[in-house]
Design a protein around this motif. Sequence first.
Motif, PDB file in Angstrom:
ATOM      1  N   THR A  49       0.820  -1.215   0.000  1.00  0.00           N
ATOM      2  CA  THR A  49       0.000   0.000   0.000  1.00  0.00           C
ATOM      3  C   THR A  49       0.856   1.269   0.000  1.00  0.00           C
ATOM      4  O   THR A  49       0.333   2.359  -0.197  1.00  0.00           O
ATOM      5  CB  THR A  49      -0.936   0.040   1.222  1.00  0.00           C
ATOM      6  OG1 THR A  49      -0.154   0.099   2.432  1.00  0.00           O
ATOM      7  CG2 THR A  49      -1.834  -1.191   1.260  1.00  0.00           C
ATOM      8  N   ARG A  56      -1.235   0.281  -3.376  1.00  0.00           N
ATOM      9  CA  ARG A  56      -2.508  -0.433  -3.389  1.00  0.00           C
ATOM     10  C   ARG A  56      -3.546   0.304  -2.560  1.00  0.00           C
ATOM     11  O   ARG A  56      -3.223   0.994  -1.595  1.00  0.00           O
ATOM     12  CB  ARG A  56      -2.313  -1.855  -2.858  1.00  0.00           C
ATOM     13  CG  ARG A  56      -1.423  -2.714  -3.745  1.00  0.00           C
ATOM     14  CD  ARG A  56      -1.344  -4.134  -3.250  1.00  0.00           C
ATOM     15  NE  ARG A  56      -0.552  -4.972  -4.157  1.00  0.00           N
ATOM     16  CZ  ARG A  56      -0.437  -6.282  -4.054  1.00  0.00           C
ATOM     17  NH1 ARG A  56      -1.043  -6.925  -3.073  1.00  0.00           N
ATOM     18  NH2 ARG A  56       0.305  -6.946  -4.919  1.00  0.00           N
ATOM     19  N   ALA A  61      -6.315  -3.737   0.312  1.00  0.00           N
ATOM     20  CA  ALA A  61      -5.731  -4.167   1.583  1.00  0.00           C
ATOM     21  C   ALA A  61      -6.766  -4.892   2.437  1.00  0.00           C
ATOM     22  O   ALA A  61      -6.463  -5.921   3.058  1.00  0.00           O
ATOM     23  CB  ALA A  61      -5.171  -2.964   2.335  1.00  0.00           C
ATOM     24  N   LYS A  86      -0.894   7.331   4.202  1.00  0.00           N
ATOM     25  CA  LYS A  86      -1.521   6.156   3.604  1.00  0.00           C
ATOM     26  C   LYS A  86      -2.090   5.241   4.684  1.00  0.00           C
ATOM     27  O   LYS A  86      -3.195   4.700   4.532  1.00  0.00           O
ATOM     28  CB  LYS A  86      -0.505   5.399   2.742  1.00  0.00           C
ATOM     29  CG  LYS A  86      -1.134   4.375   1.797  1.00  0.00           C
ATOM     30  CD  LYS A  86      -2.076   5.030   0.810  1.00  0.00           C
ATOM     31  CE  LYS A  86      -2.826   4.033  -0.065  1.00  0.00           C
ATOM     32  NZ  LYS A  86      -2.039   3.520  -1.175  1.00  0.00           N
ATOM     33  N   VAL A  90      -5.690   3.479   4.996  1.00  0.00           N
ATOM     34  CA  VAL A  90      -5.798   2.028   4.796  1.00  0.00           C
ATOM     35  C   VAL A  90      -6.204   1.285   6.067  1.00  0.00           C
ATOM     36  O   VAL A  90      -7.098   0.422   6.041  1.00  0.00           O
ATOM     37  CB  VAL A  90      -4.467   1.471   4.252  1.00  0.00           C
ATOM     38  CG1 VAL A  90      -4.452  -0.060   4.298  1.00  0.00           C
ATOM     39  CG2 VAL A  90      -4.231   1.959   2.823  1.00  0.00           C
TER      40      VAL A  90
END
Length: 263
Positions: A49, A56, A61, A86, A90
């Motif tokens: 990620t 990603r 995830a 991030k 995520v």
Amino acid sequence: MEIWDHPPEEWPAQLVEAFGDAMRSPADWARKCVEEYGAEAICLKLQGTHPDFGDRSADEAAATVKAVLKATGVPLIIIGCENDEKDCNVLPRCSQAAAGERCLLGYATKENYKTLVAACQADGHALIGLSPIDINIAKQVNILVSEMGFPMERMVMYQTTGALGYGLEYTYSIQERGRLAALAGDKMMALPVFCMVGQEAWRTKEAKATAAEQPEWGNAATRGIYWEFATAATLLQAGSDIMVMRHPKAAMALKESIARLVG
């Protein structure tokens, strides 16, 4: 044992050979760790990620988390890519995907702890607090988390460690001081200690160097395994509780060592 959400390109041949084609699927990789190598928990690192390593999405995830949970029945640790922006996008999505499973999520730092604490509170997970190998900063992270009403019995400490030959003596002394402080009644230090042993051991040149690069350093096929085990055994005796390993032979050797210590 540690797995990734994609096959790591930088891992040395000794590690890749231990898992083979299973590394192409996080679920297969996790299953192999548990069924063949006796892993008592799985640590899923969402390195894919990271903006520089695949970028990603949160949904991708979350799908990986669900697949790994379905593949094994052992506890799951979910680690972000260590990019705060991030991870704050995520990890809450992964927290929702695993709601009710009581996973261990990380890492909460002084910069991002509010987002992760809120996610873990909402979905019933436990939390890893990350700090440098510094008792005062570790306590500060724990205090910040506790002030949001998060129960400390669902909190784990991760003070970054060194590997054998890379500050391990200093790491040992700080961990020892932390354990002694806990025994003396410091509640903010009386939390389980988490260590990414494999990550630290296998980033050393001694573990990774091939026989052609360093012929005088001994058997390249076993050197990294010994390096990981020696690091783990030392941190275990300093008072660490959760040891995340990479090579199955190092992991099994550590389990045998623990069995002898408690036997």
